[in-house]
Design an enzyme around this catalytic site. Sequence first.
Site, PDB file in Angstrom:
ATOM      1  N   ASN A  99       0.867  -1.181   0.000  1.00  9.57           N
ATOM      2  CA  ASN A  99       0.000   0.000   0.000  1.00  9.57           C
ATOM      3  C   ASN A  99       0.903   1.230   0.000  1.00  9.57           C
ATOM      4  O   ASN A  99       1.474   1.577   1.023  1.00  9.57           O
ATOM      5  CB  ASN A  99      -0.895  -0.023   1.247  1.00  9.57           C
ATOM      6  CG  ASN A  99      -1.709   1.255   1.381  1.00  9.57           C
ATOM      7  OD1 ASN A  99      -1.791   2.055   0.446  1.00  9.57           O
ATOM      8  ND2 ASN A  99      -2.305   1.455   2.552  1.00  9.57           N
TER       9      ASN A  99
ATOM     10  N   LYS B 132       0.132   4.268  -0.249  1.00 11.16           N
ATOM     11  CA  LYS B 132      -0.487   5.471   0.317  1.00 11.16           C
ATOM     12  C   LYS B 132      -0.241   6.651  -0.637  1.00 11.16           C
ATOM     13  O   LYS B 132      -0.242   6.448  -1.849  1.00 11.16           O
ATOM     14  CB  LYS B 132       0.019   5.710   1.739  1.00 11.16           C
ATOM     15  CG  LYS B 132      -0.119   4.441   2.598  1.00 11.16           C
ATOM     16  CD  LYS B 132       0.107   4.630   4.057  1.00 11.16           C
ATOM     17  CE  LYS B 132      -0.093   3.302   4.787  1.00 11.16           C
ATOM     18  NZ  LYS B 132       0.033   3.407   6.236  1.00 11.16           N
TER      19      LYS B 132
HETATM   20  P1  13P Z   1       3.284   0.566   7.631  1.00 10.18           P
HETATM   21  O1  13P Z   1       3.750  -0.744   7.048  1.00 10.18           O
HETATM   22  O2  13P Z   1       4.010   1.758   7.079  1.00 10.18           O
HETATM   23  O3  13P Z   1       3.212   0.538   9.112  1.00 10.18           O
HETATM   24  O4  13P Z   1       1.770   0.760   7.103  1.00 10.18           O
HETATM   25  C1  13P Z   1       0.880  -0.294   7.262  1.00 10.18           C
HETATM   26  C2  13P Z   1      -0.339   0.042   6.497  1.00 10.18           C
HETATM   27  O5  13P Z   1      -1.095   0.913   6.870  1.00 10.18           O
HETATM   28  C3  13P Z   1      -0.592  -0.701   5.255  1.00 10.18           C
HETATM   29  O6  13P Z   1      -1.873  -0.456   4.791  1.00 10.18           O
END
Ligand code: 13P
Length: 250
Positions: free
Chosen positions: A9, A11
């Site tokens: 992900n 983001k």
């Molecule tokens: P991290 O791996 O950066 O903690 O994020 C996890 C997450 O929200 C994946 O959707």
Amino acid sequence: MRIKLVAGNWKMNKSLEEGTQLVSDILAQLPPLNGRVVFATPYIHLSSVAPLLKGREGVYLAAQNCHQEEKGAYTGEISASMLRSVGVDYVLIGHSERRQYFGENNELLAKKVDITLSKGIKPIFCCGEPLEIREAGTHDDYVAAQLEASLYHLTEEQFRQIVIAYEPIWAIGTGRTATSAQAQEMHAGIRARIAAKYGAEVANDTTILYGGSANAGNAQDLFSQPDVDGGLIGGASLVAADFVAIVGAM
Ligand code: 13P
């Protein structure tokens, strides 16, 4: 059959050029797969990443969100049909950041699950508790309520399309990963709840991912747990070598 899966992900990260380069770098280094690999890129990357994945067995494209309505006057939004039209296979639904910053609640997420399924896209349904709930010891019921409110209206056939991602909010982006024992306990609990609703066979076939500060160093330990079927990876999915190592741990 239960399918193992590792999803990145991204983001709100990576320019288009950086993103396509990242996918190319990862694809060039992927080990033989023991399950599926999913790239959940920003919307604008999807149509450029899709052709890179063509003909690559076991590699899939995901969006990070979609709108709950079919189409219409919703300026700035993206529909499930649009996602399908560019080759999206999976959509993240109910990530804690969507719940926290965009006010998405269980009822809205149920609608997003429905529209996604109706277009032939598989939801990766995210659940998980905040720190205060974990400290109060009610995380089990909290997550069960999230599943019930957004998923339990589905038929068995529909539910079989769902991937669950358990992401404790206190572990997301904090470097504070759940221990493999904590992850296993929650995943087993989620599977037991699914069994109570849909039966043991459906529960046994359901893919349940862990997310929250999973990285190349801890993936093997997490994924070795019997009810942890892979991961939803944030930060570590942005670095080719790290993501490839995590896929290798699947
Ligand atoms: P991290 O791996 O950066 O903690 O994020 C996890 C997450 O929200 C994946 O959707």
